[in-house]
Design an enzyme around this catalytic site. Structure first.
Site: not given
Ligand SMILES: [Zn+2]
Ligand SMILES: [Zn+2]
Length: 1015
Positions: A192, A631
Site C-alpha cells: 500500500h 487406438h
Molecule cells: Zn498419433
Molecule cells: Zn492485506
C-alpha cells in the site's frame, strides 16, 4: 551435478558476444518497421530452448527472516493484528514441517537511500525515520492525522529498510541464478505504500523497491508482479502504472469500492496508461466468502494466459494471506493449500525465477499454513490436493468477464468469448451478452468517514473476531487440516525417489520388416531414452528405474475381449506371410513374430509405473514404451496399437490400486478412439483428448472424435474431445486448451491419478501431425497437471514420429516431473481462428457438465472504450467516471529514466519479425548445423510452411514420393512422404538464436556457421 541456473547455462562468452554484435548490427541497419515489414517473418529453431535447458535443474530456495522485524509493533495498541507474532508463527510452522533446513538463509540488510529513492521521495522516508524517534503520543497523533491506518515505533523504519534491502538481495540472487527462487518473511508489509505516503500498515513498498532495483540493473527485464493479498496494492499499481516492463496483476476484495482502501482506481477499468496500457490488471472481487475455486478460475482465465503472453523474466509475488480462511480482514474462505497451487502455477514462468514476499494475513493459523504451503511449492513439493470444488461464485464469474472485456484489445490470449456489437446491444434481449458494469460506491463511504474524522478511531482500522467466532473458524481450519496428507508434514519432494521411469530395449524388436522406414519404428524409444541420458536424467538421484515386466492375460482382459487376446497371442507361432495377411485385415497395423511380446512389455511396464506411483514408491512416472495403445479397441488392434496401454492402466489403477477417479489426458495428435470407447459410459474415468479432426477426415477419421461426443449414461460429460480442424496448431492453441478447459475441468473432476497418453505427433516437425507444439510446451502441460492428484502424474508414450522432436519433447516432460525449471513458452502468434472456434464449441457443449466452462457461454462487448463512454454518461447506472491517477505520486512522473520496451513488445499479433542468428553452441552434442535461411517474404503461411518442412530433421523430398506411394501398406494414415529417409536422421538439426531488439522487430541475416560464431 550441481545446481545450475538458466543464466549460467546460457553458453560461452563468445556466443553472447555474437548475439550482442548481431543485435547491434540490427539496430544499426535501422530495424524493420515496428509491425513487421513484408520482407520479414519469424524464423526460430524449434528445439533451441529445450536444448538450452539441458543442464538446468531446480536450484536452492532462499529464505529471508530477520528477528529485528519483530521489534516493529504498535506502541499504543498491543492487540493490533499486524503483530510480531505473525512472523513467529510462520517461522514455527516452517520449522515444524522441516522446511527451514531445506532453505538457504538469505540475510536481511538495510536498503540504501539510493535504493529507497528509486520508489519513494527522500522526504517521505526521512519523515518516517524522524517520526519513529518521537514520543508514542506524538507518533500516534501524526499517524492518525496524516496517514490512513499506520502505526510506528522506534524500530519500524529499521524493519522496513531491512525488509527492502533483504528482498532486493534475494531477488538479485534469483536473477543472477544463484538461487532458484525464494521467500521473504517480512514486516511491515509494503504494497500500500505510495511514493510519498505511508498507507495501510505499509511504510516502504518492498516489492516495488525490489522491482525498480531489478529494472535499474537491467532495463530490459520484464517483471510480473502478482498480488493476491486481499487488499488492493494500490501503491504498487501507481508506481508502475505507465511502465510496460512491469505487468501488475492484483486480485482483491472490492465490493464496488466499499472495501478498504475504497479507491476508484482499484476497479477493473484501470488498465494502465500511456505505454503501460494493458499492463495493469485489477481483478476486483465484489463479494466475500470466496473459495479456492474462485481464485483458481482467476488464475486459469486471467493470470496464467496473460503471464504466458507477457513472458516475464522475473516473477514477484505480493503474497498476502488475508484471503485465507479465518482472516478477519479478508473474510474469505481460501484453504491454506491453495496458496501452494497459486505459487506452483507461477513457477512455470521465467525459468522458475519466483520471489515471494509476505504482505498481509491476520489469522495466525491459516497465515502460517498458507505461507508454509507457498514455501513448500517453491521447494518443489507437490501442492496438496484440494477437496471437491464449490460452485464458482457468480460475482467472480462477472468480475472475470469484466477484466477480459477491459483487456482483450491489449492481449491476444482472451479470444474465447465471442463479441457483441456495443451499439446494437439491448439488455432485455441479449441474455448471452455480458455487460461490464463499472460500479463504484466508495465515495459515499469516504465522505461519511471524513465527517467523522478526528471524532472517533477510523472504523476500518482493522477487523477482529470475537472469541466465539475465532473458535468457530479454528474448528473449520482443523477440518481442512485433516485433508493434508501425512507425508506433507514430513517429507520433502525433491530428495526422495520422485520419478519412476521404465524402458526396455526388448520393445525395439517390434518392427516393420516389410517397410523398415515405417514411422512407428524402434528408433523412437531408443532416441527418447538416449535423450534422457544426454540430459543427465537417468543418473539423477530422484529418478528410479523400474524393472521390466509383461502384462498378464488377466490385466489385458481389463479392457480387451478374450478373443482379441487369443488372436494376438498366436502371433509368435505364425510365419511372416501369415502375419502380413493378418495385419492387413486391420486398420494400419504391422506385425512381426516379436510383436505380441513387445505389446505385453509395453503394457506391463506401464502397469509397473502405476504400481510404483500408487504404492508411494515414487510420486510420478514416465513410461517410454511401444507399441502405442490408444487406438486399440477392445476387440481389435488399430493404428499401430495392439493393446490399449493407458486404458488398461486406468482400469488397473481403479481395480487393483486405490484410485477412484482417473483423468486421462490424450494429447496425441490422433483421437484415441479406443480409450473413448472403453470408458464412454464410465464416470470414474474422465477422458480429454486434443487431436486433429479436420471435420472427420483425419485418422482415425470417425465423426465420434468431434466435440459433441460427450459420453453416455453415467459417463455423460466425462468424455471431452477438443478437435482441431486443420494443421499448424501450436503453443498458443494448446495454451488456450490447457488454461480454459483442461485445468479447470481437471480441478473439478479431482482425480486420484493423471495418466497422459503422450503422443508427440503434434510436436514441431512431425511428419504426420503437421502441427508445431514445442518441446517446452509439453513440459508446461506436465508442470501444471502436477497440481492435480497430489502430483501423481504418469506420462506414457503413444505416437510421435520425428525422432528429434519426440526425444526432446518427452525429455521436457520428464524434466517437468523431476521439478526442473522449464524454458518459457513463447506465445508469438494469435491463436488460430479455427482453434478458437473449436475451444468455444467444447466450452459451450460441456458447460452443462463443468461449471468453469461457462466462460465460453458469454459474449463480451466489441469495444470497451465505447462501453465506457456509454456507461459514464448513463444517468441510470451508478457509474463514476475514471479519475486520472495522480502520477506525481509515481517515482518518475510520466517519464522513465531508462529506455523501456515499447508496448508492441507485449502484443505479438502484428509482429512477424523476429530475427535469427545461427550459432553452433550445441555442436558438442553431436548435432550438425543446417543453414537456416532468411526467407524472402510471405508472412505467416510461409513461415509455418518453412517450420514444418525445413526445420528440425524434417526435409521433405518429393522425388522419392512416387515410390512410397506405390507401397502396399495403408497410406491414408501417414503422408506419402514418410518413406523419405531424410527426416529419420537424428543428428540433423538447425540451431538458430532468436534475438529480439527493443525496436521490437528487426532482421538479422542468418548465415551458415560451421564453427563458433565470431563477432
Ligand atoms: Zn498419433
Ligand atoms: Zn492485506
Amino acid at each position: 551435478m550441481s545446481a545450475s541456473s538458466p543464466q549460467s547455462s546460457k553458453g560461452s562468452p563468445s556466443r553472447l558476444q555474437a548475439l550482442k554484435a548481431a543485435k547491434k548490427a540490427a539496430l544499426k541497419a535501422g530495424g524493420g518497421s515496428p509491425h513487421g515489414s513484408p520482407s520479414s517473418e519469424i524464423v526460430r529453431d524449434p528445439f533451441e530452448k529445450a536444448l538450452e535447458a539441458k543442464s538446468v535443474i531446480h536450484g536452492n530456495t532462499g529464505l529471508m527472516v530477520d528477528g529485528a522485524m519483530r521489534l516493529h509493533r504498535n506502541p499504543w495498541d498491543a492487540e493490533h493484528i499486524e503483530s510480531p507474532e505473525r512472523l513467529a508463527v510462520v517461522e514455527a510452522r516452517i520449522r515444524e514441517w522441516g522446511l527451514w533446513d531445506r532453505c538457504i538463509m538469505s540475510p536481511a540488510r538495510l536498503a540504501t537511500p539510493a535504493e529507497i529513492e528509486r520508489v519513494h521521495t527522500a522526504q517521505h522516508w526521512a519523515q518516517l525515520e524522524a517520526l519513529g524517534q518521537q514520543s508514542v503520543e506524538s507518533i500516534r497523533q501524526t499517524c492518525q492525522q496524516q496517514f490512513q491506518t499506520i502505526y510506528m515505533n522506534e524500530d519500524s523504519m529499521r524493519a522496513a529498510r531491512l525488509a527492502a534491502g533483504g528482498f532486493i538481495d534475494l531477488v538479485q540472487a534469483i536473477s543472477q541464478g544463484r538461487w532458484q527462487n525464494g521467500m521473504a518473511l517480512v514486516r511491515p508489509p509494503g504494497h500500500h505504500a505510495m511514493k510519498a505516503e505511508a498507507n495501510g500498515f505499509c511504510l516502504l513498498n518492498t516489492v516495488a523497491i525490489a522491482a525498480q532495483d531489478a529494472l535499474h540493473r537491467d532495463p530490459h527485464k520484464k517483471i510480473l508482479i502478482v498480488d493476491f493479498d486481499v487488499h488492493h496494492g494500490q501503491g504498487t499499481q501507481q508506481l508502475f502504472y505507465e511502465d510496460p516492463r512491469v505487468l501488475f496483476m492484483s486480485m482483491h476484495r472490492y465490493e464496488s469500492g466499499e472495501f478498504c482502501p475504497h479507491l476508484r482506481e482499484s476497479q477493473f477499468d484501470y488498465i494502465g496508461q500511456l505505454a503501460g496500457q494493458g499492463f495493469n490488471v485489477n481483478i476486483p472481487l465484489n463479494e466475500k466468502h470466496l473459495h479456492d475455486v474462485d481464485y483458481l478460475n482467476i488464475f486459469h482465465q486471467i493470470v496464467l494466459p496473460l503471464a504466458y503472453e507477457f513472458e516475464p523474466s522475473l516473477v514477484l509475488v505480493s503474497a498476502g494471506f488475508d484471503a485465507a480462511l479465518g482472516c478477519p480482514e479478508g473474510e474469505m474462505c481460501l484453504t491454506p493449500p491453495v496458496f501452494g497451487h497459486m505459487v506452483q502455477s507461477l513457477m512455470s514462468l521465467a525459468y522458475g525465477n519466483v520471489a515471494v514476499l509476505l504482505e498481509g494475513g491476520y489469522f495466525l493459523e491459516s497465515l502460517a499454513d498458507g505461507a508454509a504451503f507457498a514455501l513448500k511449492a517453491l521447494l518443489g513439493d507437490d501442492p496438496v490436493r484440494l477437496g471437491p470444488m464449490d460452485p464458482l461464485n457468480e460475482s467472480v464469474f462477472e468480475s472475470i468477464l469484466n477484466v477480459i472485456s477491459a483487456h482483450r484489445d491489449h492481449w491476444t490470449m482472451f479470444p474465447v468469448q465471442e463479441e457483441y456489437n456495443i451499439s446494437d446491444y439491448d439488455p432485455s434481449t441479449s441474455e448471452d451478452c455480458h455487460e461490464p458494469l463499472i460500479l463504484y460506491r466508495g465515495d459515499s463511504y469516504l465522505e461519511a468517514r471524513a465527517l467523522n474524522m478526528g471524532k472517533t478511531e477510523p472504523e476500518d482500522c482493522y477487523a477482529k473476531h470475537t472469541p466465539e467466532k475465532h473458535a468457530e473458524l479454528m474448528a473449520q481450519l482443523t477440518e481442512i487440516r485433516k485433508t493434508y496428507p501425512n507425508e506433507t508434514l514430513t517429507s520433502g519432494g525433491m530428495d526422495i525417489k520422485r520419478v519412476a521411469l521404465t524402458f526396455d530395449e526388448l520393445m525395439t524388436r517390434h518392427s516393420n520388416l516389410e517397410e523398415p522406414n515405417h514411422p512407428e519404428r524402434p528408433g523412437r524409444v531408443l532416441n527418447i531414452y538416449k535423450s534422457h541420458d544426454k540430459f543427465g536424467l537417468l543418473d539423477r538421484s530422484n529418478l528410479t528405474h523400474l524393472p521390466s515386466r509383461r502384462a498378464t492375460a488377466e490385466e489385458i482382459f481389463l479392457c480387451h475381449d478374450a478373443a482379441h487376446y487369443e488372436a494376438m497371442s498366436q502371433i509368435p507361432e505364425k510365419t511372416q506371410d501369415e502375419l502380413e495377411s493378418l495385419a492387413g485385415s486391420f486398420d494400419s497395423i504391422y506385425m512381426n513374430p516379436d510383436t505380441f511380446d513387445c505389446a505385453l512389455l509395453s503394457c506391463g511396464n506401464l502397469l509397473n509405473v502405476v504400481d510404483a506411483v500408487m504404492d508411494g514408491r515414487a510420486k510420478k512416472g514416465v513410461a517410454i514404451i511401444r507399441p502405442p495403445g490408444h487406438h486399440a479397441e477392445s476387440d481389435e488392434p488399430c493404428g499401430f496399437c495392439l493393446f490399449n496401454n493407458v486404458a488398461i492402466a486406468a482400469k488397473y489403477a481403479i481395480e487393483y490400486q486405490q484410485a477412484k477417479r482417473v483423468l486421462i489426458l490424450d494429447w496425441d495428435v490422433h483421437h484415441g478412439n479406443g480409450i473413448q470407447n472403453m470408458f464412454y459410459d464410465n464416470p470414474n474415468v474422465l477422458y480429454i483428448s486434443l487431436h486433429r479432426f479436420d471435420n472427420g477426415t483425419f485418422f482415425p477419421s470417425r465423426m465420434d472424435a468431434n466435440y459433441d461426443y460427450c459420453g453416455e449414461n453415467q459417463g455423460e460429460g466425462f468424455n471431452i474431445n477438443i478437435p482441431w480442424n486443420g494443421a499448424g496448431m501450436g503453443d498458443p492453441e494448446y495454451s488456450l486448451a490447457l488454461f480454459n478447459i483442461i485445468l479447470p475441468v481437471g480441478y473439478e473432476f479431482n482425480p486420484d491419478l493423471v495418466l497422459i497418453s503422450a503422443g508427440f505427433d503434434a510436436a514441431q516437425g512431425d511428419p504426420l501431425g503437421k502441427c508445431c507444439v514445442t518441446p517446452e510446451m509439453y513440459g508446461h502441460f506436465v508442470h501444471h497437471l502436477q497440481r492435480l492428484a497430489q502430483g501423481r502424474v504418469i506420462v506414457a508414450l503413444e505416437g510421435g514420429y520425428n525422432l528429434n522432436s519426440i526425444a526432446l519433447s518427452m525429455t521436457m516432460c520428464t524434466k517437468a516431473l523431476l521439478g526442473d525449471p522449464l524454458p518459457p513458452v513463447s506465445i508469438l502468434k494469435r491463436p488460430k481462428t479455427s482453434a478458437v472456434e473449436s475451444i468455444r464449441n467444447v466450452m459451450r457443449t460441456h458447460a452443462r457438465y463443468w461449471d468453469s466452462l461457462k466462460f465460453g457461454l458469454k459474449k463480451v462487448p466489441d469495444s470497451f472504450e465505447e462501453l465506457k463512454v456509454q456507461a459514464y454518461s448513463s444517468p441510470t447506472k451508478k457509474v463514476t467516471q475514471q479519475i486520472p491517477i495522480d502520477m506525481s505520486k509515481s517515482p518518475h512522473g510520466a517519464k522513465f529514466e531508462s529506455l523501456y520496451i515499447p508496448s508492441e513488445y507485449g502484443h505479438f499479433s502484428d509482429c512477424h519479425t523476429v530475427n535469427t542468428i545461427s550459432s553452433s553452441a550445441h555442436s558438442s552434442d553431436g548435432i550438425q548445423l543446417v543453414d537456416s535461411k532468411r526467407r524472402p517474404d510471405g508472412g505467416d503461411s510461409l513461415a509455418s510452411n518453412f517450420l514444418t518442412t525445413s526445420l528440425g530433421n524434417l526435409q521433405l523430398d518429393n522425388s522419392t514420393s512416387e515410390a512410397t506411394r506405390t507401397s502396399p501398406s495403408r497410406t491414408d494414415y501417414y503422408p506419402f512422404q514418410f518413406g523419405n529417409n531424410n527426416y529419420s536422421s537424428p543428428s540433423v538439426n538447425t540451431i538458430t538464436k532468436t534475438v529480439r531488439t527493443n525496436s521490437s522487430c528487426a532482421v538479422v541475416d542468418t548465415t551458415k556457421k560451421t564453427d563458433e560464431p565470431s563477432s
